[in-house]
Design a protein around this motif. Sequence first.
Motif, PDB file in Angstrom:
ATOM      1  N   VAL A  32       1.234   6.724   6.170  1.00 49.31           N
ATOM      2  CA  VAL A  32       2.503   6.962   5.498  1.00 49.31           C
ATOM      3  C   VAL A  32       2.841   8.445   5.608  1.00 49.31           C
ATOM      4  N   CYS A  62       1.934   4.716  -6.754  1.00 54.74           N
ATOM      5  CA  CYS A  62       0.744   4.530  -5.919  1.00 54.74           C
ATOM      6  C   CYS A  62      -0.460   4.059  -6.729  1.00 54.74           C
ATOM      7  N   PRO A  63      -1.080   2.958  -6.291  1.00 57.92           N
ATOM      8  CA  PRO A  63      -2.236   2.434  -7.037  1.00 57.92           C
ATOM      9  C   PRO A  63      -3.497   3.278  -6.851  1.00 57.92           C
ATOM     10  N   THR A  64      -3.508   4.187  -5.875  1.00 62.00           N
ATOM     11  CA  THR A  64      -4.724   4.972  -5.652  1.00 62.00           C
ATOM     12  C   THR A  64      -4.503   6.452  -5.951  1.00 62.00           C
ATOM     13  N   LEU A  76       1.279  13.538  -0.118  1.00 60.81           N
ATOM     14  CA  LEU A  76       0.627  12.245  -0.026  1.00 60.81           C
ATOM     15  C   LEU A  76      -0.739  12.441   0.623  1.00 60.81           C
ATOM     16  N   CYS A  81      -4.851   7.000   0.453  1.00 58.94           N
ATOM     17  CA  CYS A  81      -3.883   5.937   0.728  1.00 58.94           C
ATOM     18  C   CYS A  81      -4.576   4.736   1.360  1.00 58.94           C
ATOM     19  N   ILE A  82      -4.249   3.543   0.871  1.00 55.63           N
ATOM     20  CA  ILE A  82      -4.792   2.333   1.483  1.00 55.63           C
ATOM     21  C   ILE A  82      -3.683   1.532   2.168  1.00 55.63           C
ATOM     22  N   CYS A  84      -0.802   0.305   1.234  1.00 55.74           N
ATOM     23  CA  CYS A  84      -0.307  -0.905   0.583  1.00 55.74           C
ATOM     24  C   CYS A  84       1.194  -1.044   0.753  1.00 55.74           C
ATOM     25  N   GLY A  85       1.887   0.062   0.996  1.00 53.67           N
ATOM     26  CA  GLY A  85       3.313  -0.021   1.247  1.00 53.67           C
ATOM     27  C   GLY A  85       4.184   0.016  -0.001  1.00 53.67           C
ATOM     28  N   CYS A  87       4.916   2.465  -2.010  1.00 56.94           N
ATOM     29  CA  CYS A  87       5.818   3.624  -2.052  1.00 56.94           C
ATOM     30  C   CYS A  87       6.955   3.458  -1.039  1.00 56.94           C
TER      31      CYS A  87
HETATM   32  S1  SF4 Z   1       1.142   3.143   0.879  1.00 50.78           S
HETATM   33 FE1  SF4 Z   1       0.331   2.513  -1.109  1.00 50.78          FE
HETATM   34  S2  SF4 Z   1      -1.639   3.558  -1.242  1.00 50.78           S
HETATM   35 FE2  SF4 Z   1      -0.471   4.603   0.353  1.00 50.78          FE
HETATM   36  S3  SF4 Z   1       0.544   6.265  -0.689  1.00 50.78           S
HETATM   37 FE3  SF4 Z   1       1.995   4.555  -0.650  1.00 50.78          FE
HETATM   38  S4  SF4 Z   1       1.655   3.526  -2.592  1.00 50.78           S
HETATM   39 FE4  SF4 Z   1      -0.121   4.855  -2.266  1.00 50.78          FE
END
Ligand code: SF4
Lengths: 266, 484
Positions: A32, A62-64, A76, A81-82, A84-85, A87
């Motif tokens: 990302v 963001c969950p992480t 970021l 980042c995992i 997850c999409g 954001c």
């Molecule tokens: S893609 Fe998911 S894990 Fe990565 S920065 Fe965005 S919200 Fe966080």
Amino acid sequence: MPWLTRGLRNGIVTTHYPRRKDGYGMYWRAAVQVCSSNSSAKSDLDGIVGVAADKFALERLCPTEAISVDGVGIFLDRGKCILCGACVAARPDLFAFEADIELAVLDRRMLIVPRSEEEEDDLDRIKEELRNRTVALRRSVHIRHVDVGSDGSDEWEISALTNPVYDIARLGIFFTASPRHADILLVTGVGTPGMTESLQVTLEAMPKPTVVMAVGSDAVSGGIVQPGRGVGQLLDVDIWIPGSPASPFSILHGICLAVGMLKGDR
Amino acid sequence: MIIDSSSMHYTEATSLASAVARKLRRGFRFSGLFVVPENERLLLRAVITCGAEVEIISSSLPRDATGERAPSYPAISRLVPSAEWYERALYDRFGVMPEGHPRLISLLRRNDEPTTFSSIGEGVFTIPYGPVRSGVFESVEYLIESTGEDILHLGVGLASKTRSIEERFVGVDVSTGILLAERVEGIASVAHALGFAQAIESICSIRIPRAAELLRTVHAELERVVNHLDVIVRLCEAAGLAVAHARFSLYKEQLMRLRIDMCGNRFGRGVVVPGGIASLPNRSSRELIDCLDEIEDALKQDTDLLMRSPSFIDRLRGSGVLTVEEAETFGLLGPVGRGSSLSQDVRVDRPYAAYAEVGPSSPVLGRAGDALSRTEVRLDEIWSSFSIIRRAIRGLAEVNTSGLDSWQRSLQLLDGEALGWAEAPQGELLVLVALEGGRIAYTRVRSASWHNLQALPRAFKGDVLTDFAFIEASFGLSPAGAAL
Ligand code: SF4
């Protein structure tokens, strides 16, 4: 000899990477990026005030906890980042997926995007250091892998490097069953207490110099499984590869960094 | 399946073992044992299944008034051998004491006790293998008791890999929960996401749109094909067949890339979400089917060749035999169970997603119970998966797929507990989820990797050390899914 004639048909599928740039195509969600118009590059006061007001909302996406907002802009951390999409779905104006495969970095801080220019300068210094250390490795390189609590997908992506597409043997890179012949240590997983000792034993059995690579966001930061962990707490890491899991191309990029094979590095 | 008083039997903890054993005598198999919190107490939930039927027997564990002693109950594994590992793990994790357990040594925690099995006689020694393996493998510890050639006994330890991932579900929201579920057993992300999402959907009693059911099926079957191919690749590697290894790993890579075109991710992550589907294919049905046809054709030719290679077949035939009786005793799952002619496949028995419509009509069965039989089952399942995928893609072309509504239902989160399931490539997967005030109260996962690993030591009967890699690979297990 039916297998033999079949084997010959493989030549065409092999990537030219790192000689030529390659990738997984436009749909690949590799990483990302923070969209540049809102990044630190822009000093538009209104923009920053707007962003600061959104701080809480953005970070909570963001969950992480990979997203952070300060007075300068939005950052970021790809190491957390995992992919997850969440954001990207919520704020397509601020975040976007990109398909670049060269994600490995030599310094943990480099995984935080957008990067500043100072950091880019630092990078050259670190590269130089690593190159000096790995001069002896250049001919053929042997890799050892240790799993310290992965979800299993990282091992698949590392194993993929031996398939005809990546075919790392063509670059003189081999996996070895013994730590005594290994130059590079690939570590996957969040770093479970049960593996700490075995990891040390493996590292100590390897001849110096060694290059240690943290492969995948679990290894870099503990990912979403064990946030705050990661293998950086267990040993000194030279190369960091984000991704959940890290893709074969990114791992190959990291290995190439390690042996200074990349274009322009010779 | 919603878990409430109508779908669950309560029994005293003292009679739980006999209640389970009674059901097993009527043809049920033991599918899982969970410990869940209930107010200040702990509850045991035993899951037993028989074809389409799923039953849950629960017992409240008595609490010691002083809180000093661990809660205990008469061990189920006195009567049900396949409960042995479950009770060992629950003792490790929750301190729940199964009284009279035949072999209560630690499985998930490191212990200093020597883990030997038979009395060691002359000329017998033990070979520790792992947790660091020679090659790119997940960490797992084996202790091989051997005469130098024959394998007499095998011990398994999972302590090194334990990530305590179930604890991470506590208190998180549903969208974080699905991300965790995808990472319980990363090579079967889609199946785990399905099990989890279906549990949530049961609690909220919603039915997802038909297009979402079909697309879920496509992703789940792609996952099955790559996992089965991975097993074949490992077997080729063990047999030293370099060209076959290259060919089959190429097909696996091609399918991983097809998954990128399907969803942007090589493991199908981010596709399944509670309520439906979050990521739509970037290619037309025609393109997908053409691509699949091409891979399948090439794969078929190479498979014909592989299954006529004596250097491959001879290593698998007669290796790692599990008899029908053993398969029944352990209630073995997935291709391991089916390879020993145990007829079970969640897609057939309790269809979910679009399997009732496009799925297999009966499980693929093998007879001999050896590594070859498990391999043949996987190969036949690959062909069946290709057909399922094609049917599902054609089905998709016929339904209305315009607009987000046709892919996702919005969720009204209710309180409750449910059991979700899926047929992962490794076999039946169970996911128990409880929701409270919009957050996850707890999640329990039982993977087929865990359940089947228990029987791996049984598969060594007069096999020699050089068979080890073949037998292990033929089980197709993921330690991540086993060492929770
Ligand atoms: S893609 Fe998911 S894990 Fe990565 S920065 Fe965005 S919200 Fe966080």
